[in-house]
Motif scaffolding. Structure first.
Motif, mmCIF file in Angstrom:
data_model
loop_
_atom_site.group_PDB
_atom_site.id
_atom_site.type_symbol
_atom_site.label_atom_id
_atom_site.label_comp_id
_atom_site.label_asym_id
_atom_site.label_seq_id
_atom_site.Cartn_x
_atom_site.Cartn_y
_atom_site.Cartn_z
ATOM 1 N N PRO A 217 0.827 -1.210 0.000
ATOM 2 C CA PRO A 217 0.000 0.000 0.000
ATOM 3 C C PRO A 217 0.859 1.256 0.000
ATOM 4 C CG PRO A 217 0.016 -1.013 2.172
ATOM 5 C CD PRO A 217 0.681 -1.986 1.242
ATOM 6 N N ASP A 218 0.471 2.233 -0.789
ATOM 7 C CA ASP A 218 1.197 3.496 -0.776
ATOM 8 C C ASP A 218 0.214 4.656 -0.742
ATOM 9 O OD1 ASP A 218 0.232 3.532 -3.348
ATOM 10 O OD2 ASP A 218 2.167 3.671 -4.341
ATOM 11 N N GLY A 219 0.751 5.869 -0.644
ATOM 12 C CA GLY A 219 -0.095 7.043 -0.584
ATOM 13 C C GLY A 219 -1.040 7.012 0.611
ATOM 14 N N GLN A 220 -2.291 7.360 0.374
ATOM 15 C CA GLN A 220 -3.276 7.445 1.444
ATOM 16 C C GLN A 220 -3.526 6.095 2.107
ATOM 17 O OE1 GLN A 220 -4.583 10.430 2.547
ATOM 18 N NE2 GLN A 220 -5.232 9.120 4.262
ATOM 19 N N ALA A 221 -3.387 5.008 1.339
ATOM 20 C CA ALA A 221 -3.623 3.678 1.907
ATOM 21 C C ALA A 221 -2.638 3.374 3.037
ATOM 22 C CB ALA A 221 -3.532 2.610 0.819
ATOM 23 N N LEU A 222 -1.354 3.731 2.852
ATOM 24 C CA LEU A 222 -0.381 3.500 3.918
ATOM 25 C C LEU A 222 -0.566 4.515 5.042
ATOM 26 C CD1 LEU A 222 1.952 1.878 5.002
ATOM 27 C CD2 LEU A 222 3.539 3.326 3.724
ATOM 28 N N ALA A 223 -0.904 5.748 4.694
ATOM 29 C CA ALA A 223 -1.179 6.750 5.731
ATOM 30 C C ALA A 223 -2.317 6.291 6.633
ATOM 31 C CB ALA A 223 -1.513 8.093 5.074
ATOM 32 N N ASP A 224 -3.337 5.680 6.050
ATOM 33 C CA ASP A 224 -4.462 5.179 6.848
ATOM 34 C C ASP A 224 -4.023 4.063 7.787
ATOM 35 O OD1 ASP A 224 -6.250 6.960 5.724
ATOM 36 O OD2 ASP A 224 -6.956 5.573 4.200
ATOM 37 N N ARG A 225 -3.091 3.246 7.343
ATOM 38 C CA ARG A 225 -2.590 2.172 8.217
ATOM 39 C C ARG A 225 -1.797 2.746 9.387
ATOM 40 N NH1 ARG A 225 -1.259 -3.528 5.446
ATOM 41 N NH2 ARG A 225 -3.062 -3.648 4.060
ATOM 42 N N MET A 226 -1.069 3.821 9.139
ATOM 43 C CA MET A 226 -0.336 4.475 10.223
ATOM 44 C C MET A 226 -1.315 5.056 11.242
ATOM 45 S SD MET A 226 2.756 6.251 8.043
ATOM 46 C CE MET A 226 3.589 6.963 9.479
ATOM 47 N N THR A 227 -2.403 5.628 10.758
ATOM 48 C CA THR A 227 -3.435 6.139 11.657
ATOM 49 C C THR A 227 -4.050 4.998 12.471
ATOM 50 O OG1 THR A 227 -3.948 7.958 10.139
ATOM 51 C CG2 THR A 227 -5.630 7.374 11.770
ATOM 52 N N ALA A 228 -4.303 3.867 11.814
ATOM 53 C CA ALA A 228 -4.868 2.704 12.499
ATOM 54 C C ALA A 228 -3.915 2.157 13.557
ATOM 55 C CB ALA A 228 -5.215 1.615 11.480
ATOM 56 N N ALA A 229 -2.611 2.396 13.380
ATOM 57 C CA ALA A 229 -1.608 1.935 14.351
ATOM 58 C C ALA A 229 -1.544 2.855 15.571
ATOM 59 C CB ALA A 229 -0.234 1.843 13.691
ATOM 60 N N GLY A 230 -2.336 3.926 15.568
ATOM 61 C CA GLY A 230 -2.400 4.797 16.734
ATOM 62 C C GLY A 230 -1.724 6.142 16.573
#
Length: 267
Positions: A217-230
């Motif tokens: 995942p890149d772009g917003q998809a990876l950013a969303d995963r970082m948000t999900a990680a807290g």
């Protein structure tokens, strides 16, 4: 997560066929370790050095708190951070491939580092550090090699100090028409052949590279995963027309005052 990002992430994951198991990835990097640095510089036309310099420039480093670089490989980012950090800042580079760490230790040059730097063997999915230890936690071109991306991000967030910074530097896919196609052709057809000629390994390391980038995942998809990680205030900045991207997030809370001892480093 937005619908578009979720669809992109789901598409990549649903087609995932790359073997990212710890034994496979560790052995692959063990084989290419002796020529890893040279291959990276040649295949990226030395632009990888610029990408790391941009990442270091964006780090919010303060005196008195340590910094961790996970999946450090041969230590380029950790060494670059150490060269810019305050002398009171200990820099730690961790990786689960012993052969890569041996090269990192050989490259370490106290005369060119303003702060202490140590390298240790550790799995990024289970870091041997206490919660809330490091002011910055980074990874450069390594997160996509972690078997469980979300676990890797969760561990980075766990060991980061409240108010501290988590940064990911990773390959991404350009969006510009024409460049996207040229980039894809280079990654799928040119890079594996040059890399294989350099590496002489039997694990198809440079066929793995375009596969792992294409399915990550890149772009917003990876950013969303970082948000999900807290993490909060997650943002990303494409580099070199989107060939690489820097992602930044902050752990909720307030960074302790400089000089307050933080526990949990095992060297």
């Amino acid at each position: 997560m937005t619908a578009t990002a979720a669809q992109a992430s789901e598409t990549k994951e649903s087609t995932e066929a790359v073997d990212k198991s710890n034994p496979r990835v560790r052995e692959m990097f063990r084989q290419i370790a002796p020529r890893y640095d040279k291959m990276n510089h040649v295949l990226s036309l030395n632009i990888d050095k610029y990408w790391r310099a941009q990442a270091v420039k964006r780090l919010r480093m303060v005196p008195g708190h340590p910094i961790l670089d996970t999946c450090t490989g041969t230590g380029d980012l950790a060494i670059a951070i150490s060269a810019k950090a305050d002398p009171s800042v200990e820099v730690v580079g961790s990786d689960f491939c012993h052969a890569m760490l041996e090269i990192a230790r050989e490259k370490r040059n106290p005369a060119k580092s303003s702060s202490r730097i140590d390298f240790l063997e550790a799995d990024s999915q289970s870091l041997p550090f206490s919660d809330d230890t490091f002011q910055c936690v980074t990874v450069a071109f390594g997160l996509r090699n972690v078997a469980d991306t979300d676990k890797g991000l969760q561990e980075m967030a766990r060991v980061c100090l409240p108010g501290g910074q988590v940064m990911v530097l990773e390959f991404s896919t350009p969006r510009t028409i024409g460049l996207k196609q040229a980039y894809g052709f280079y990654f799928r057809n040119v890079l594996p052949r040059i890399g294989q000629w350099f590496a002489r390994n039997d694990k198809s390391a440079y066929e793995y590279l375009p596969e792992s980038v294409g399915q990550f995942p890149d772009g917003q998809a990876l950013a969303d995963r970082m948000t999900a990680a807290g993490l909060i205030d997650v943002k990303f900045k494409p580099l070199t027309f989107g060939v690489a991207t820097i992602y930044e997030g902050t752990k909720p809370g307030e960074l302790p005052a400089p000089g307050i001892q933080t526990p949990g480093i095992q060297s």
